[in-house]
Design an enzyme around this catalytic site. Structure first.
Site, mmCIF file in Angstrom:
data_model
loop_
_atom_site.group_PDB
_atom_site.id
_atom_site.type_symbol
_atom_site.label_atom_id
_atom_site.label_comp_id
_atom_site.label_asym_id
_atom_site.label_seq_id
_atom_site.Cartn_x
_atom_site.Cartn_y
_atom_site.Cartn_z
ATOM 1 N N LYS A 174 0.819 -1.208 0.000
ATOM 2 C CA LYS A 174 0.000 0.000 0.000
ATOM 3 C C LYS A 174 0.861 1.270 0.000
ATOM 4 O O LYS A 174 0.432 2.304 -0.471
ATOM 5 C CB LYS A 174 -0.989 0.005 1.170
ATOM 6 C CG LYS A 174 -0.433 0.406 2.522
ATOM 7 C CD LYS A 174 -1.608 0.684 3.480
ATOM 8 C CE LYS A 174 -1.185 1.227 4.822
ATOM 9 N NZ LYS A 174 -0.645 0.226 5.741
ATOM 10 N N HIS A 199 1.038 -3.664 14.983
ATOM 11 C CA HIS A 199 1.631 -2.528 14.271
ATOM 12 C C HIS A 199 1.808 -1.397 15.264
ATOM 13 O O HIS A 199 0.850 -0.982 15.902
ATOM 14 C CB HIS A 199 0.749 -2.086 13.098
ATOM 15 C CG HIS A 199 1.506 -1.295 12.064
ATOM 16 N ND1 HIS A 199 2.177 -0.136 12.382
ATOM 17 C CD2 HIS A 199 1.716 -1.508 10.746
ATOM 18 C CE1 HIS A 199 2.771 0.329 11.276
ATOM 19 N NE2 HIS A 199 2.514 -0.482 10.277
ATOM 20 N N GLU A 244 6.457 -6.203 8.202
ATOM 21 C CA GLU A 244 5.728 -5.669 7.039
ATOM 22 C C GLU A 244 6.124 -4.221 6.752
ATOM 23 O O GLU A 244 5.294 -3.316 6.813
ATOM 24 C CB GLU A 244 4.217 -5.729 7.314
ATOM 25 C CG GLU A 244 3.690 -7.119 7.629
ATOM 26 C CD GLU A 244 2.330 -7.084 8.338
ATOM 27 O OE1 GLU A 244 1.866 -5.991 8.720
ATOM 28 O OE2 GLU A 244 1.727 -8.153 8.502
HETATM 29 C C1 LIG Z 1 0.285 0.225 6.584
HETATM 30 C C2 LIG Z 1 0.641 -1.092 7.145
HETATM 31 C C3 LIG Z 1 1.962 -1.542 7.083
HETATM 32 C C4 LIG Z 1 3.108 -0.689 6.604
HETATM 33 O O1 LIG Z 1 3.436 0.261 7.572
HETATM 34 P P1 LIG Z 1 4.723 1.202 7.453
HETATM 35 O O2 LIG Z 1 4.620 2.061 8.661
HETATM 36 O O3 LIG Z 1 4.628 1.934 6.179
HETATM 37 O O4 LIG Z 1 5.930 0.335 7.498
HETATM 38 C C5 LIG Z 1 2.225 -2.815 7.554
HETATM 39 N N1 LIG Z 1 1.250 -3.609 8.046
HETATM 40 C C6 LIG Z 1 -0.039 -3.211 8.109
HETATM 41 C C7 LIG Z 1 -1.045 -4.152 8.638
HETATM 42 C C8 LIG Z 1 -0.380 -1.935 7.671
HETATM 43 O O5 LIG Z 1 -1.653 -1.539 7.768
#
Ligand SMILES: *Cc1c(COP(=O)(O)O)cnc(C)c1O
Length: 370
Positions: A47, A175, A253
């Site tokens: 994304k 996260h 991620e």
């Molecule tokens: C947006 C998102 C990410 C990526 O996050 P960054 O802060 O850009 O590294 C990873 N995992 C999930 C579930 C997300 O929603």
């Protein structure tokens, strides 16, 4: 070649706005992650920037992918990613998207509630699931635990439920919030996760995977020299080693960390005026397009020009007819003329990805891989 020379040449050839994506920087960021967090397998969160050429580079590097919808999943599969290198990491998925994942052998998903488990058990029986828990997001630029993540006190119940529905409760994910500058968020999340691992073991659920999500920060300003993965990674690795069994599979991620530093946005001044005691420069890209991160990503950028000389209080605005389309009200910039270039580095993530195409008839930046 210097960045300024490259920008001049590319604008001469292609016009503007341009989003330049450096392949070398993508590879460098991947390499940095692998070096400092060598025990963690990265799944790029597309994304941040789903451009096919970026995905292809990460496929070649052996990276996995975090997708949030069936469309994202199909995009990475069609470019050659292997289903076993994909995690469907949206805790709320439509029944149709779950079915689609099952059909395509994408067998690793996240969840944070009971209703989701019933959907997954029905439409993708036998899937491996990670429980997303709510963790502190203190000091992160973008909060990601307000909308998702089960309360840790619910963890054992939910993991048990997954098992009773004949799914495979494989581990925990979280996260810490995007652009996380506070390593303490990771540390606390690791501690909460490790408690869940031991409680689960006591009730006969053997968790083997921990997904530490994204959040890894990048520099946006030249003065951000203190923003470094290295220090953060050291603390994270140390804590992991202390808290989790040796056999634990660690994944992450990263989105921003991989794509952000690779992008440079190049715009030109299409008009200027003097209002509210400052120079107003109207650029050919704005908040509706490649500066959408100002709204959605709460991002602040460093605006650079190719001019030297005395600086004046200046405002930057986008080209559309809306006052919301104001990029910044107070920048210190040299005097600019129509046609002059304004560019921003480290803007590869959450920029073109969330741009509205052609609002008011203004196209977003042309993306060039350099
Ligand atoms: C947006 C998102 C990410 C990526 O996050 P960054 O802060 O850009 O590294 C990873 N995992 C999930 C579930 C997300 O929603």
């Amino acid at each position: 070649m210097s960045i300024e020379k490259l920008i001049r040449e590319l604008v001469k050839k292609h016009g503007s706005p341009l989003m330049l994506i450096s392949q070398e920087t993508l590879k460098r960021q991947f390499g940095l992650f692998r070096r400092h967090l060598s025990n963690i397998e990265p799944y790029y969160a597309i994304k941040a920037n789903p451009h096919p050429d970026i995905i292809k580079i990460f496929i070649k590097l052996g990276c996995g992918f975090d997708v949030a919808s069936a469309n994202e999943m199909k995009q990475v599969l069609s470019l050659g990613a292997k289903p076993e290198k994909i995690i469907f990491a949206n805790t709320i998925k439509s029944a149709k998207d779950i079915e689609e994942a099952h059909k395509n052998n994408v067998n690793l998903m996240t969840f944070d509630n009971e209703a989701e488990l019933y959907k997954i058990a029905k439409h993708a029986p036998g899937t491996e699931v990670l429980l997303r828990i709510k963790v502190p997001n203190v000091g992160s630029t973008v909060e990601l635990s307000l909308k998702f993540g089960a309360d840790p006190s619910q963890a054992i119940f939910l993991l048990g439920k997954a098992k009773s529905l004949r799914l495979y409760p494989k581990g925990v994910c979280f996260h810490v919030g995007s652009q996380c500058l506070n390593v303490e968020n990771y540390i606390q999340a690791l501690e909460i996760s490790s408690m869940i691992f031991s409680e689960a073991r006591k009730v006969g659920i053997n968790l083997t995977m921990l997904d530490i999500g994204g959040g890894f920060p990048i520099r946006h300003f030249d003065r951000d020299e203190h923003v470094m993965l290295k220090q953060m990674a050291k603390h994270i690795r140390k804590k992991m080693k202390r808290l989790f069994p040796k056999e634990t599979i660690f994944i992450a991620e990263p989105g921003r960390f991989f794509a952000g530093p690779a992008g440079t946005l190049v715009t030109q001044v299409v008009g200027r005026s003097y209002r509210n005691d400052r120079n107003y420069y109207y650029l050919n890209d704005g908040v509706y397009a490649d500066f959408s991160g100002i709204i959605f990503d709460h991002c602040k950028y460093e605006y650079k020009t190719l001019r030297r000389g005395q600086r004046f209080l200046s405002a930057l605005a986008g080209p559309t007819c809306d006052s919301l389309d104001t990029i910044s009200l107070s920048e210190d910039l040299p005097e600019l003329e129509v046609g002059n270039i304004v560019y921003v580095r480290n803007i590869g993530a959450y920029s073109c990805a969330s741009a509205v195409p052609n609002f008011n008839g203004f196209p977003p930046a042309k993306i060039l891989m350099v």
